[in-house]
Design a protein around this motif. Structure first.
Motif, PDB file in Angstrom:
ATOM      1  N   THR A 188       8.008 -27.647  -1.026  1.00 48.99           N
ATOM      2  CA  THR A 188       7.768 -26.395  -1.757  1.00 48.99           C
ATOM      3  C   THR A 188       6.504 -25.707  -1.236  1.00 48.99           C
ATOM      4  OG1 THR A 188       8.893 -27.242  -3.708  1.00 48.99           O
ATOM      5  CG2 THR A 188       7.356 -25.416  -4.056  1.00 48.99           C
ATOM      6  N   PHE A 189       5.469 -26.488  -0.955  1.00 48.08           N
ATOM      7  CA  PHE A 189       4.235 -25.931  -0.394  1.00 48.08           C
ATOM      8  C   PHE A 189       4.515 -25.275   0.963  1.00 48.08           C
ATOM      9  CE2 PHE A 189       0.708 -26.705   2.598  1.00 48.08           C
ATOM     10  CZ  PHE A 189      -0.190 -25.791   2.093  1.00 48.08           C
ATOM     11  N   VAL A 190       5.253 -25.975   1.820  1.00 55.14           N
ATOM     12  CA  VAL A 190       5.563 -25.429   3.148  1.00 55.14           C
ATOM     13  C   VAL A 190       6.380 -24.146   3.010  1.00 55.14           C
ATOM     14  CG1 VAL A 190       6.772 -25.854   5.332  1.00 55.14           C
ATOM     15  CG2 VAL A 190       5.300 -27.628   4.335  1.00 55.14           C
ATOM     16  N   GLU A 191       7.346 -24.143   2.100  1.00 58.57           N
ATOM     17  CA  GLU A 191       8.127 -22.930   1.832  1.00 58.57           C
ATOM     18  C   GLU A 191       7.222 -21.767   1.430  1.00 58.57           C
ATOM     19  OE1 GLU A 191      11.413 -22.815  -1.187  1.00 58.57           O
ATOM     20  OE2 GLU A 191      12.052 -24.527   0.045  1.00 58.57           O
ATOM     21  N   SER A 192       6.261 -22.045   0.559  1.00 57.23           N
ATOM     22  CA  SER A 192       5.357 -20.981   0.109  1.00 57.23           C
ATOM     23  C   SER A 192       4.495 -20.470   1.269  1.00 57.23           C
ATOM     24  CB  SER A 192       4.495 -21.438  -1.067  1.00 57.23           C
ATOM     25  OG  SER A 192       3.546 -22.391  -0.664  1.00 57.23           O
ATOM     26  N   CYS A 193       4.165 -21.348   2.200  1.00 57.30           N
ATOM     27  CA  CYS A 193       3.403 -20.923   3.382  1.00 57.30           C
ATOM     28  C   CYS A 193       4.274 -20.090   4.315  1.00 57.30           C
ATOM     29  CB  CYS A 193       2.834 -22.132   4.110  1.00 57.30           C
ATOM     30  SG  CYS A 193       1.513 -22.964   3.207  1.00 57.30           S
ATOM     31  N   GLU A 194       5.546 -20.434   4.416  1.00 62.02           N
ATOM     32  CA  GLU A 194       6.465 -19.659   5.253  1.00 62.02           C
ATOM     33  C   GLU A 194       6.609 -18.236   4.727  1.00 62.02           C
ATOM     34  OE1 GLU A 194       9.438 -23.187   6.906  1.00 62.02           O
ATOM     35  OE2 GLU A 194       9.801 -22.345   4.914  1.00 62.02           O
ATOM     36  N   GLN A 195       6.479 -18.080   3.429  1.00 68.71           N
ATOM     37  CA  GLN A 195       6.633 -16.762   2.811  1.00 68.71           C
ATOM     38  C   GLN A 195       5.304 -16.016   2.682  1.00 68.71           C
ATOM     39  OE1 GLN A 195       8.512 -17.811  -0.884  1.00 68.71           O
ATOM     40  NE2 GLN A 195      10.299 -18.638   0.146  1.00 68.71           N
ATOM     41  N   GLY A 196       4.213 -16.656   3.070  1.00 70.79           N
ATOM     42  CA  GLY A 196       2.887 -16.076   2.925  1.00 70.79           C
ATOM     43  C   GLY A 196       2.240 -16.656   1.676  1.00 70.79           C
TER      44      GLY A 196
ATOM     45  N   LEU B 282       0.860 -23.226  11.763  1.00 72.15           N
ATOM     46  CA  LEU B 282      -0.561 -23.545  11.816  1.00 72.15           C
ATOM     47  C   LEU B 282      -1.322 -22.981  12.995  1.00 72.15           C
ATOM     48  CD1 LEU B 282      -0.748 -27.298  10.749  1.00 72.15           C
ATOM     49  CD2 LEU B 282      -1.149 -25.257   9.359  1.00 72.15           C
ATOM     50  N   MET B 283      -2.567 -22.649  12.707  1.00 69.24           N
ATOM     51  CA  MET B 283      -3.582 -22.427  13.717  1.00 69.24           C
ATOM     52  C   MET B 283      -4.245 -23.815  13.832  1.00 69.24           C
ATOM     53  SD  MET B 283      -6.739 -19.682  13.639  1.00 69.24           S
ATOM     54  CE  MET B 283      -7.018 -19.933  11.887  1.00 69.24           C
ATOM     55  N   PRO B 284      -3.922 -24.562  14.897  1.00 71.03           N
ATOM     56  CA  PRO B 284      -4.412 -25.935  14.981  1.00 71.03           C
ATOM     57  C   PRO B 284      -5.922 -25.984  15.182  1.00 71.03           C
ATOM     58  CG  PRO B 284      -3.278 -25.330  16.998  1.00 71.03           C
ATOM     59  CD  PRO B 284      -3.141 -24.167  16.058  1.00 71.03           C
ATOM     60  N   ASP B 285      -6.500 -27.085  14.805  1.00 72.83           N
ATOM     61  CA  ASP B 285      -7.928 -27.361  15.053  1.00 72.83           C
ATOM     62  C   ASP B 285      -8.871 -26.370  14.387  1.00 72.83           C
ATOM     63  OD1 ASP B 285      -7.019 -29.495  16.632  1.00 72.83           O
ATOM     64  OD2 ASP B 285      -6.907 -28.218  18.396  1.00 72.83           O
ATOM     65  N   ALA B 286      -8.459 -25.770  13.277  1.00 71.69           N
ATOM     66  CA  ALA B 286      -9.353 -24.869  12.542  1.00 71.69           C
ATOM     67  C   ALA B 286     -10.526 -25.649  11.959  1.00 71.69           C
ATOM     68  CB  ALA B 286      -8.580 -24.167  11.429  1.00 71.69           C
ATOM     69  N   PHE B 287     -10.274 -26.913  11.637  1.00 68.46           N
ATOM     70  CA  PHE B 287     -11.310 -27.801  11.083  1.00 68.46           C
ATOM     71  C   PHE B 287     -11.426 -29.018  11.992  1.00 68.46           C
ATOM     72  CE2 PHE B 287      -9.420 -25.489   7.481  1.00 68.46           C
ATOM     73  CZ  PHE B 287     -10.554 -24.851   6.994  1.00 68.46           C
ATOM     74  N   PRO B 288     -12.125 -28.870  13.135  1.00 66.98           N
ATOM     75  CA  PRO B 288     -12.136 -29.913  14.168  1.00 66.98           C
ATOM     76  C   PRO B 288     -12.786 -31.235  13.736  1.00 66.98           C
ATOM     77  CG  PRO B 288     -13.635 -28.121  14.735  1.00 66.98           C
ATOM     78  CD  PRO B 288     -12.876 -27.687  13.523  1.00 66.98           C
ATOM     79  N   ARG B 289     -13.520 -31.236  12.642  1.00 66.37           N
ATOM     80  CA  ARG B 289     -14.137 -32.494  12.198  1.00 66.37           C
ATOM     81  C   ARG B 289     -13.150 -33.391  11.463  1.00 66.37           C
ATOM     82  NH1 ARG B 289     -19.880 -30.054  10.203  1.00 66.37           N
ATOM     83  NH2 ARG B 289     -20.720 -29.704  12.278  1.00 66.37           N
ATOM     84  N   ILE B 290     -12.015 -32.842  11.070  1.00 64.69           N
ATOM     85  CA  ILE B 290     -10.966 -33.642  10.428  1.00 64.69           C
ATOM     86  C   ILE B 290     -10.188 -34.354  11.534  1.00 64.69           C
ATOM     87  CG2 ILE B 290      -8.818 -33.513   9.083  1.00 64.69           C
ATOM     88  CD1 ILE B 290     -10.082 -31.190   7.526  1.00 64.69           C
ATOM     89  N   SER B 291      -9.842 -35.609  11.315  1.00 65.33           N
ATOM     90  CA  SER B 291      -9.179 -36.397  12.357  1.00 65.33           C
ATOM     91  C   SER B 291      -7.844 -35.773  12.755  1.00 65.33           C
ATOM     92  CB  SER B 291      -8.964 -37.837  11.889  1.00 65.33           C
ATOM     93  OG  SER B 291      -7.818 -37.931  11.089  1.00 65.33           O
ATOM     94  N   GLU B 292      -7.478 -35.992  14.001  1.00 59.44           N
ATOM     95  CA  GLU B 292      -6.230 -35.440  14.525  1.00 59.44           C
ATOM     96  C   GLU B 292      -5.017 -36.028  13.815  1.00 59.44           C
ATOM     97  OE1 GLU B 292      -5.953 -35.370  18.780  1.00 59.44           O
ATOM     98  OE2 GLU B 292      -7.972 -34.541  18.974  1.00 59.44           O
ATOM     99  N   GLU B 293      -5.146 -37.232  13.275  1.00 63.21           N
ATOM    100  CA  GLU B 293      -4.044 -37.851  12.532  1.00 63.21           C
ATOM    101  C   GLU B 293      -3.697 -37.026  11.294  1.00 63.21           C
ATOM    102  OE1 GLU B 293      -6.757 -39.977  13.519  1.00 63.21           O
ATOM    103  OE2 GLU B 293      -5.571 -40.350  15.325  1.00 63.21           O
TER     104      GLU B 293
ATOM    105  N   ALA C  84      -4.227 -30.981   7.679  1.00 60.52           N
ATOM    106  CA  ALA C  84      -5.494 -30.538   7.083  1.00 60.52           C
ATOM    107  C   ALA C  84      -6.451 -30.020   8.154  1.00 60.52           C
ATOM    108  CB  ALA C  84      -6.137 -31.687   6.313  1.00 60.52           C
ATOM    109  N   ARG C  85      -6.271 -30.459   9.384  1.00 63.38           N
ATOM    110  CA  ARG C  85      -7.116 -30.024  10.493  1.00 63.38           C
ATOM    111  C   ARG C  85      -6.825 -28.577  10.863  1.00 63.38           C
ATOM    112  NH1 ARG C  85      -9.760 -32.917  14.949  1.00 63.38           N
ATOM    113  NH2 ARG C  85      -9.729 -31.597  16.786  1.00 63.38           N
ATOM    114  N   GLY C  86      -5.562 -28.174  10.715  1.00 64.19           N
ATOM    115  CA  GLY C  86      -5.172 -26.801  10.990  1.00 64.19           C
ATOM    116  C   GLY C  86      -5.144 -26.001   9.704  1.00 64.19           C
ATOM    117  N   VAL C  87      -4.859 -24.722   9.845  1.00 69.20           N
ATOM    118  CA  VAL C  87      -4.693 -23.856   8.673  1.00 69.20           C
ATOM    119  C   VAL C  87      -3.626 -22.823   9.023  1.00 69.20           C
ATOM    120  CG1 VAL C  87      -6.478 -22.144   9.285  1.00 69.20           C
ATOM    121  CG2 VAL C  87      -5.960 -22.599   6.873  1.00 69.20           C
ATOM    122  N   VAL C  88      -2.929 -22.336   8.014  1.00 73.78           N
ATOM    123  CA  VAL C  88      -1.859 -21.364   8.282  1.00 73.78           C
ATOM    124  C   VAL C  88      -2.411 -20.149   9.042  1.00 73.78           C
ATOM    125  CG1 VAL C  88      -0.288 -22.030   6.430  1.00 73.78           C
ATOM    126  CG2 VAL C  88      -2.116 -20.399   5.952  1.00 73.78           C
ATOM    127  N   LYS C  89      -1.596 -19.638   9.956  1.00 71.51           N
ATOM    128  CA  LYS C  89      -1.986 -18.485  10.781  1.00 71.51           C
ATOM    129  C   LYS C  89      -1.956 -17.187   9.989  1.00 71.51           C
ATOM    130  CE  LYS C  89       0.991 -20.108  14.116  1.00 71.51           C
ATOM    131  NZ  LYS C  89       1.869 -20.036  15.276  1.00 71.51           N
TER     132      LYS C  89
END
Length: 137
Positions: free
Chosen positions: A36-44, A95-106, A110-115
């Motif tokens: 549901t969260f991903v769906e809401s991100c797809e719609q803005g 996602l815009m990857p690596d928006a929060f580079p201090r968060i682990s790549e795993e 959470a490391r990225g943020v919606v574009k």
């Protein structure tokens, strides 16, 4: 529901609850919350940054459960992992990857943020994190 499925749901729910989550602890509920969260991100995404980061905790809980040694013996975990990966694939494209580079790549979710997002999140990300994401009208 057969006995084994019940055992998996009970074990999964107990694990997730013990890791600090107090609602949506059953596998179907947690997967639904993530989807549901991903769906809401797809719609803005319409919420603010606090809502966005709070909603991401469903994926954190799924990651802990999918990686937990105690749940690996359940065949249902394989099916759940496949369903999570299908939702993940949709989210990665947003996602815009690596928006929060201090968060682990795993923890890539959470490391990225919606574009792109609706106004509240766009403004919060700009103000609080100096991140520029596209505005969805």
């Amino acid at each position: 529901m057969n006995q084994d499925t019940g055992n998996f749901r009970d074990a999964f729910s107990s694990f997730v609850r013990e890791s600090g989550r107090w609602r949506d602890v059953e596998p179907e509920e947690l997967l639904s919350r993530w989807s549901t969260f991903v769906e809401s991100c797809e719609q803005g995404y319409r919420g603010d940054a606090e809502d966005y980061f709070n909603d991401l905790t469903s994926r954190d809980s799924l990651a802990r459960a999918l990686d937990s040694a105690e749940l690996q013996s359940f065949p249902e975990l394989v099916l759940l992992r496949a369903e999570v990966e299908a939702v993940d694939a949709r989210f990665r494209t947003l996602l815009m990857p690596d928006a929060f580079p201090r968060i682990s790549e795993e923890s890539w979710w959470a490391r990225g943020v919606v574009k792109s997002a609706r106004r509240r999140l766009v403004e919060d990300l700009r103000r609080e994190y100096r991140l520029e994401v596209a505005l969805v009208e």
